[in-house]
Design a protein around this motif. Sequence first.
Motif, PDB file in Angstrom:
ATOM      1  N   VAL A 117      88.737  28.404  34.543  1.00 51.45           N
ATOM      2  CA  VAL A 117      88.534  29.410  35.600  1.00 51.45           C
ATOM      3  C   VAL A 117      87.987  30.703  34.999  1.00 51.45           C
ATOM      4  CG1 VAL A 117      89.756  30.922  37.231  1.00 51.45           C
ATOM      5  CG2 VAL A 117      90.216  28.476  37.219  1.00 51.45           C
ATOM      6  N   LEU A 118      88.527  31.090  33.838  1.00 48.68           N
ATOM      7  CA  LEU A 118      88.029  32.305  33.178  1.00 48.68           C
ATOM      8  C   LEU A 118      86.567  32.134  32.770  1.00 48.68           C
ATOM      9  CD1 LEU A 118      90.986  33.499  30.908  1.00 48.68           C
ATOM     10  CD2 LEU A 118      89.907  34.774  32.765  1.00 48.68           C
TER      11      LEU A 118
ATOM     12  N   LEU B 294      94.900  27.296  22.314  1.00 47.60           N
ATOM     13  CA  LEU B 294      95.254  28.664  21.895  1.00 47.60           C
ATOM     14  C   LEU B 294      96.358  29.257  22.780  1.00 47.60           C
ATOM     15  CD1 LEU B 294      91.632  30.061  21.328  1.00 47.60           C
ATOM     16  CD2 LEU B 294      93.223  29.228  19.578  1.00 47.60           C
ATOM     17  N   GLY B 295      97.231  28.391  23.258  1.00 49.58           N
ATOM     18  CA  GLY B 295      98.350  28.871  24.070  1.00 49.58           C
ATOM     19  C   GLY B 295      97.989  29.163  25.509  1.00 49.58           C
ATOM     20  N   ILE B 296      96.775  28.780  25.914  1.00 48.99           N
ATOM     21  CA  ILE B 296      96.341  29.025  27.303  1.00 48.99           C
ATOM     22  C   ILE B 296      96.041  27.680  27.954  1.00 48.99           C
ATOM     23  CG2 ILE B 296      94.630  30.186  28.771  1.00 48.99           C
ATOM     24  CD1 ILE B 296      94.091  32.085  26.412  1.00 48.99           C
ATOM     25  N   PRO B 297      96.538  27.444  29.171  1.00 51.67           N
ATOM     26  CA  PRO B 297      96.232  26.175  29.843  1.00 51.67           C
ATOM     27  C   PRO B 297      94.720  25.992  29.994  1.00 51.67           C
ATOM     28  CG  PRO B 297      97.935  27.365  31.039  1.00 51.67           C
ATOM     29  CD  PRO B 297      97.425  28.295  29.983  1.00 51.67           C
TER      30      PRO B 297
ATOM     31  N   GLN C  33     106.748  26.242  28.435  1.00 47.52           N
ATOM     32  CA  GLN C  33     106.834  24.772  28.399  1.00 47.52           C
ATOM     33  C   GLN C  33     108.287  24.318  28.365  1.00 47.52           C
ATOM     34  OE1 GLN C  33     104.090  23.795  25.137  1.00 47.52           O
ATOM     35  NE2 GLN C  33     102.909  22.574  26.598  1.00 47.52           N
TER      36      GLN C  33
ATOM     37  N   LEU D 283     102.843  27.334  34.069  1.00 50.02           N
ATOM     38  CA  LEU D 283     101.605  26.993  33.354  1.00 50.02           C
ATOM     39  C   LEU D 283     100.650  26.204  34.247  1.00 50.02           C
ATOM     40  CD1 LEU D 283     103.150  25.857  29.943  1.00 50.02           C
ATOM     41  CD2 LEU D 283     101.611  27.801  30.252  1.00 50.02           C
ATOM     42  N   ASN D 284     101.169  25.704  35.371  1.00 54.18           N
ATOM     43  CA  ASN D 284     100.372  24.796  36.203  1.00 54.18           C
ATOM     44  C   ASN D 284      99.379  25.533  37.097  1.00 54.18           C
ATOM     45  OD1 ASN D 284     101.432  22.414  35.267  1.00 54.18           O
ATOM     46  ND2 ASN D 284     103.106  22.392  36.756  1.00 54.18           N
ATOM     47  N   PRO D 285      98.285  24.834  37.461  1.00 57.24           N
ATOM     48  CA  PRO D 285      97.383  25.405  38.468  1.00 57.24           C
ATOM     49  C   PRO D 285      98.054  25.382  39.838  1.00 57.24           C
ATOM     50  CG  PRO D 285      96.662  23.197  37.870  1.00 57.24           C
ATOM     51  CD  PRO D 285      97.814  23.531  36.974  1.00 57.24           C
TER      52      PRO D 285
ATOM     53  N   LEU E 283      96.226  34.305  37.823  1.00 56.68           N
ATOM     54  CA  LEU E 283      94.916  34.510  37.196  1.00 56.68           C
ATOM     55  C   LEU E 283      93.847  34.807  38.251  1.00 56.68           C
ATOM     56  CD1 LEU E 283      93.523  34.391  34.402  1.00 56.68           C
ATOM     57  CD2 LEU E 283      92.972  32.016  34.884  1.00 56.68           C
TER      58      LEU E 283
ATOM     59  N   ASP F  15      99.697  19.320  38.018  1.00 53.88           N
ATOM     60  CA  ASP F  15     100.586  19.342  36.841  1.00 53.88           C
ATOM     61  C   ASP F  15      99.766  19.439  35.553  1.00 53.88           C
ATOM     62  OD1 ASP F  15      99.408  16.911  36.947  1.00 53.88           O
ATOM     63  OD2 ASP F  15     101.242  15.739  36.609  1.00 53.88           O
ATOM     64  N   ALA F  16      98.581  20.062  35.664  1.00 58.29           N
ATOM     65  CA  ALA F  16      97.660  20.098  34.516  1.00 58.29           C
ATOM     66  C   ALA F  16      97.982  21.211  33.526  1.00 58.29           C
ATOM     67  CB  ALA F  16      96.227  20.271  35.022  1.00 58.29           C
ATOM     68  N   GLY F  17      99.135  21.865  33.708  1.00 57.67           N
ATOM     69  CA  GLY F  17      99.443  23.017  32.862  1.00 57.67           C
ATOM     70  C   GLY F  17      99.881  22.683  31.458  1.00 57.67           C
ATOM     71  N   SER F  18     100.102  21.397  31.180  1.00 55.08           N
ATOM     72  CA  SER F  18     100.646  21.056  29.858  1.00 55.08           C
ATOM     73  C   SER F  18      99.568  20.978  28.775  1.00 55.08           C
ATOM     74  CB  SER F  18     101.396  19.724  29.944  1.00 55.08           C
ATOM     75  OG  SER F  18     100.537  18.754  30.496  1.00 55.08           O
TER      76      SER F  18
ATOM     77  N   ALA G 233     103.499  30.594  25.886  1.00 57.86           N
ATOM     78  CA  ALA G 233     103.299  29.238  26.419  1.00 57.86           C
ATOM     79  C   ALA G 233     104.420  28.310  25.955  1.00 57.86           C
ATOM     80  CB  ALA G 233     101.941  28.702  25.970  1.00 57.86           C
TER      81      ALA G 233
ATOM     82  N   TRP H 119      93.048  24.602  32.301  1.00 58.16           N
ATOM     83  CA  TRP H 119      92.532  24.926  33.642  1.00 58.16           C
ATOM     84  C   TRP H 119      92.271  26.424  33.774  1.00 58.16           C
ATOM     85  CZ3 TRP H 119      94.532  28.266  37.209  1.00 58.16           C
ATOM     86  CH2 TRP H 119      95.860  28.678  37.051  1.00 58.16           C
ATOM     87  N   ALA H 120      93.153  27.237  33.153  1.00 57.09           N
ATOM     88  CA  ALA H 120      92.988  28.694  33.235  1.00 57.09           C
ATOM     89  C   ALA H 120      91.761  29.135  32.438  1.00 57.09           C
ATOM     90  CB  ALA H 120      94.242  29.390  32.720  1.00 57.09           C
TER      91      ALA H 120
ATOM     92  N   LEU I  34     100.016  34.857  23.314  1.00 59.48           N
ATOM     93  CA  LEU I  34     100.064  33.864  24.388  1.00 59.48           C
ATOM     94  C   LEU I  34     100.646  32.522  23.935  1.00 59.48           C
ATOM     95  CD1 LEU I  34      96.679  34.702  26.153  1.00 59.48           C
ATOM     96  CD2 LEU I  34      98.986  35.271  26.912  1.00 59.48           C
ATOM     97  N   PRO I  35     100.388  32.068  22.670  1.00 60.52           N
ATOM     98  CA  PRO I  35     100.990  30.787  22.262  1.00 60.52           C
ATOM     99  C   PRO I  35     102.515  30.794  22.335  1.00 60.52           C
ATOM    100  CG  PRO I  35      99.205  31.359  20.778  1.00 60.52           C
ATOM    101  CD  PRO I  35      99.420  32.552  21.656  1.00 60.52           C
TER     102      PRO I  35
ATOM    103  N   LEU J  62      97.096  22.646  26.557  1.00 63.26           N
ATOM    104  CA  LEU J  62      96.878  24.031  26.134  1.00 63.26           C
ATOM    105  C   LEU J  62      95.844  24.121  25.014  1.00 63.26           C
ATOM    106  CD1 LEU J  62     100.647  25.126  25.845  1.00 63.26           C
ATOM    107  CD2 LEU J  62      99.128  25.520  27.780  1.00 63.26           C
TER     108      LEU J  62
ATOM    109  N   TYR K  91     100.534  31.588  35.429  1.00 64.51           N
ATOM    110  CA  TYR K  91      99.065  31.542  35.364  1.00 64.51           C
ATOM    111  C   TYR K  91      98.397  31.475  36.741  1.00 64.51           C
ATOM    112  CZ  TYR K  91      98.459  31.576  30.360  1.00 64.51           C
ATOM    113  OH  TYR K  91      98.407  31.985  29.058  1.00 64.51           O
TER     114      TYR K  91
END
Lengths: 78, 500
Positions: free
Chosen positions: A49-50, A40-43, B227, B234-236, B85, A33-36, B223, A45-46, B219-220, A38, B82
């Motif tokens: 990975v990038l 710059l509007g990017i999670p 949300q 948005l989650n892994p 990705l 649930d780590a997507g919250s 997002a 975790w992502a 992207l913001p 952010l 995401y």
Amino acid sequence: MKPRMSEPVRKRRVWIGFVVLFVLINPWYFASDAGSTLVLGIPVWALTVLGASLLLSIFITWTIKTQWQTDSDELYGG
Amino acid sequence: MEVELAFSGWSGIFVLALYGALMLGVGVFAYLRNRGMRESLDEYYLGGRGLGVMVLFFTFFATQYSGNTVIGYPPTAYRMGYQYLVSVPFFIMIIMVYLFFAPRLYALGRRFSLLTPVDWIELRFRSKSVSILAAILMLYGLANYLLEQFVAIGQGVSGLTGGTIPYQVGVIFFIVIMVAYSWLGGMRSVAYTDTIQGIALLFGVFTLLIGSLYYFGGLPSAAAYMQANAPEKLNPPDAAGLTRWFSLLVLVGIGAAIYPHAVQRIFSAKSEATLKRSFIRMAYMPFLTAGVVFMVGIIGIAAFPGLSTANSEQLVGIMANALANQNTFFYWAMVLLFGGVIAAIVSTADSVLLTFSSIISNDLYGRYIKPDASEYQKVLAGKLVGLAAVAILIVIAWYPPATLYQIFVLKFEVLIQVAPALILGLYWTRLNARAVFIGMLAGAVMAGVFTFMGYRPLGIYSGLWGLVLNTGICVVGTLLAGAGTAEREHAREVIGFRYG
């Protein structure tokens, strides 16, 4: 005459680098649930990975430039 | 929902006709510069082993990125969020996998004048059964790959011209052009056209991204929408998703690296330095292609919310439509984008067709049917059988069989089964030819059966299960049976190097 071969697959440092980066490009180390979180509007975790993927590309560049040399072109033309 | 492209019709026809004429021109140019190429397998199928950095890079690019990258990836990102990705690192993995076998294969290609992947397998194992099985698996996988491209060409042309050019006419038009320039110029034509097609695709993709960022928000804002409405995007990945992620990295990394048409490009490089420079450039392309189309898909989540699975497949058309209605620049940019998509599909198809023909020329006709044939006859045999295969595939593309259609979807799953013979054979002198044969056959059968049954234990793809069985049989069979003294001596001679 057999060609001289210096290749990535025989280098311990290449294997260590590859395994570490391969582990990092799999996002197993984030809670599901780590997507919250952010940036710059990017999670985050992502972005991680990038970042690891970019490191893998840089590692590939380093490996090709420094860990791969043969004399096959001199021996057989090229 | 079938999206009627706002920019389709005559402007689409104009761009496609221009593109077709350009490709034919390249074929004639390559032919006029190298009239003798039909006399030599090396000249026709490998461009005389003389491809420079720029052309080699773009022809590698064309084998890995097709029209599906632009049309198919954004809808997947739209649906998965995401978690898709993974499409960026799996393209990087392909280059990483190359580093485990390309240095040796390039050196051996120079030393023994290897022409095809089967050439290497024959040299290494001296086994008719292993060579023929590898050739059959490659031809089968390549034919299905070609069929997929033909269907995509027809759909793309029909979509871009608003149905003005029917599906069948689009397929015939581009296949005739593709066969003509490949026939005339061989690998040189294919590589030169790949360069033009790659540039067109990159231009289109970047224009699509810039337009999407400008008109649909970045992207913001995507997002913020997720949300509020779809936080799971948005989650892994969860545990099952991580298994899929891992198996995609391995399957695509190995599978795409040992594409027969990709392996052949290793033999086509002008020099080792050329090959290395091309690989270095390829290592960064996932960010500029898969990364860019991934962002387009994510932006689409907020810009066009609530699309069903079927409708989301049209996402790129929907976004391109909206952009084309903004102003003249984006109108023509979107026409060029879809022209570039069709170009990318053709560029993948021409590489596949050339390799298909080379396996016929060199590995079946030239080795087993008529070994004393001249190189001209071998090239001609490959061209003619390739042409016959194209004709059969066109019929299948027009009249898809109602039953057994799944035999036409096996590509990756089958092609990847050649990996143990190709890669393990480079390093292990004891590797037993019979174990390789049984492993390759068992792996292909297992991958096929699992695919037909839709069976995916632990969420791991069927091709990977086949590869695990295949590799296991190779290793255990070799440890139990070993290889004879003569075989090991031969292997030492073939894969022996001076180290240091």
